[in-house]
Scaffold this motif. Structure first.
Motif, PDB file in Angstrom:
ATOM      1  N   ASP A  84       0.842  25.372  31.491  1.00  0.00           N
ATOM      2  CA  ASP A  84       0.282  26.669  31.111  1.00  0.00           C
ATOM      3  C   ASP A  84      -0.687  26.445  29.951  1.00  0.00           C
ATOM      4  N   ASP A  85      -1.200  27.535  29.381  1.00  0.00           N
ATOM      5  CA  ASP A  85      -2.017  27.388  28.185  1.00  0.00           C
ATOM      6  C   ASP A  85      -1.114  27.055  26.996  1.00  0.00           C
ATOM      7  N   ALA A  86      -1.734  26.608  25.894  1.00  0.00           N
ATOM      8  CA  ALA A  86      -0.973  26.086  24.756  1.00  0.00           C
ATOM      9  C   ALA A  86      -0.015  27.105  24.162  1.00  0.00           C
ATOM     10  N   ALA A  87      -0.348  28.404  24.214  1.00  0.00           N
ATOM     11  CA  ALA A  87       0.512  29.429  23.627  1.00  0.00           C
ATOM     12  C   ALA A  87       1.794  29.625  24.415  1.00  0.00           C
ATOM     13  N   HIS A  88       1.817  29.180  25.667  1.00  0.00           N
ATOM     14  CA  HIS A  88       2.974  29.411  26.538  1.00  0.00           C
ATOM     15  C   HIS A  88       3.615  28.112  27.019  1.00  0.00           C
ATOM     16  N   MET A  89       3.424  27.027  26.279  1.00  0.00           N
ATOM     17  CA  MET A  89       3.882  25.752  26.815  1.00  0.00           C
ATOM     18  C   MET A  89       4.215  24.764  25.699  1.00  0.00           C
ATOM     19  N   VAL A  90       5.256  23.970  25.929  1.00  0.00           N
ATOM     20  CA  VAL A  90       5.466  22.730  25.193  1.00  0.00           C
ATOM     21  C   VAL A  90       5.721  21.647  26.236  1.00  0.00           C
ATOM     22  N   ALA A  91       5.025  20.524  26.111  1.00  0.00           N
ATOM     23  CA  ALA A  91       5.094  19.493  27.142  1.00  0.00           C
ATOM     24  C   ALA A  91       5.244  18.118  26.507  1.00  0.00           C
ATOM     25  N   SER A  92       5.801  17.194  27.291  1.00  0.00           N
ATOM     26  CA  SER A  92       5.916  15.801  26.861  1.00  0.00           C
ATOM     27  C   SER A  92       5.061  14.929  27.781  1.00  0.00           C
ATOM     28  N   ASN A  93       4.830  13.692  27.354  1.00  0.00           N
ATOM     29  CA  ASN A  93       3.938  12.778  28.084  1.00  0.00           C
ATOM     30  C   ASN A  93       4.734  11.784  28.925  1.00  0.00           C
ATOM     31  N   ASP A  94       5.591  12.300  29.799  1.00  0.00           N
ATOM     32  CA  ASP A  94       6.520  11.448  30.547  1.00  0.00           C
ATOM     33  C   ASP A  94       5.827  10.347  31.347  1.00  0.00           C
ATOM     34  N   ARG A  95       4.759  10.705  32.057  1.00  0.00           N
ATOM     35  CA  ARG A  95       4.103   9.710  32.916  1.00  0.00           C
ATOM     36  C   ARG A  95       3.573   8.535  32.078  1.00  0.00           C
TER      37      ARG A  95
END
Length: 341
Positions: A157-168
């Motif tokens: 999603d956009d940055a305001a609606h997301m936290v993500a990790s760099n798994d790949r």
């Protein structure tokens, strides 16, 4: 006020020299106030120890001071880590956390979540993978005016609606590390189908092999479900191959612990006969023997960031948090990896 009587909103209004409505606006952080009035009322509230009635505030604002955590995730350590991160941000505020497990395979998933959001009148909700990958749930939150943050192993999603990790990317680093150590026969215990984390980690695994001049061997990729028992069974299958892998990457620490148990069961020494790497860096990784080389997944920090996004603009004392959307995992080297014999 007299004796041990608790101060009321009427007391705050009288002592501040303003109306009860003005006190209510201060409590609810209304922008329709000048800074001098806000400070005077805040000072009286602090001096008297007045605590606003949360039920009354909820009625006035037509929402509760609740943050929801919605999940269908077999990895209990992940859920606990996210809770820890969220609760650390909510501590000292009037917000509370409410946890709701759901069934991602249910045909009524969206309807069930709608009922939950409408009934609880949540301020906001954190959606854990894999249901965070459901665009219908994000659209539902927008429709109901409920703040939301989606957590995942890739940008959703956009940055305001997301936290993500760099798994790949970090799994590519893991496999490159194994190849640098001398391993060429590397197996993987994948996560369950339908999980973006499982897909991202498997893709990173294969990409690293190809970049290192190794063709991925289908027989050395065995599906797990993020639980100990599946790691045990998957490793038995991998070690039954001829030739067998000299190293195994398990897509989480629980399965890596199962892999270690299976190796010992078959009389193999870890890491002399078999190297094992996990993912998550949960407590089990450092407590088993040998201590597990793994990937530190910043799940607590991701939980903190999700809570801060949901509370943004509502709590003056809440500091901004940099690096708001992407959180980098890191390879943690311990004693479960050695060059192959």
């Amino acid at each position: 006020m007299s004796g041990n009587a608790k101060p009321t909103i009427n007391d705050i209004a009288r002592l501040s020299g303003v109306s009860k409505k003005t006190v209510s606006r201060v409590i609810n952080r209304s922008p329709l106030l000048n800074e001098e009035t806000r400070k005077r009322v805040d000072d009286v509230i602090r001096q008297t120890g007045y605590i606003p009635n949360p039920q009354a505030r909820a009625l006035a604002l037509r929402r509760n001071f609740l943050i929801g955590l919605v999940h269908d995730n077999p990895n209990a350590q992940m859920v606990l880590g996210v809770q820890q991160g969220i609760l650390s941000v909510l501590k000292g505020t009037e917000y509370e956390l409410i946890v709701r497990p759901v069934d991602r395979g249910s045909t009524t998933l969206v309807a069930d979540v709608r009922s939950f959001l409408e009934r609880q009148r949540l301020h906001g909700v954190v959606l854990l993978p894999p249901i965070s990958e459901n665009d219908g749930l994000a659209s539902l939150c927008l429709e109901l005016g409920c703040r939301y943050v989606r957590m995942g192993s890739a940008e959703l999603d956009d940055a305001a609606h997301m936290v993500a990790s760099n798994d790949r990317e970090v799994v590519r680093e893991v496999v490159t590390f194994l190849m640098t150590t001398g391993h060429r026969r590397i197996g993987i215990i994948t996560g369950p189908p339908g999980f973006r984390s499982a897909s991202e980690r498997h893709h990173g695994f294969n990409e690293a092999l190809v970049a290192g001049g190794i063709t991925p061997e289908p027989a050395w990729a065995v599906e797990g479900n993020y639980r100990f028992e599946s790691g045990l069974v998957a490793t038995r299958n991998l070690l039954a191959q001829d030739p067998r892998p000299t190293a195994i990457f398990a897509s989480n620490d629980e399965m890596a612990a199962g892999a270690l148990h299976a190796a010992r069961e078959m009389g193999l020494d870890v890491p002399a006969d078999l190297s094992i790497i996990g993912f998550d860096d949960t407590a089990i990784a450092a407590h088993i023997w040998p201590p597990l080389t793994t990937v530190r997944w910043p799940i607590v920090e991701m939980g903190k960031a999700a809570a801060r996004k949901l509370l943004a603009g509502t709590i003056d004392a809440l500091p901004e948090m940099p690096g708001d959307a992407l959180f980098l995992s890191a390879l943690i080297q311990r004693a479960s990896v050695a060059p192959p014999r």
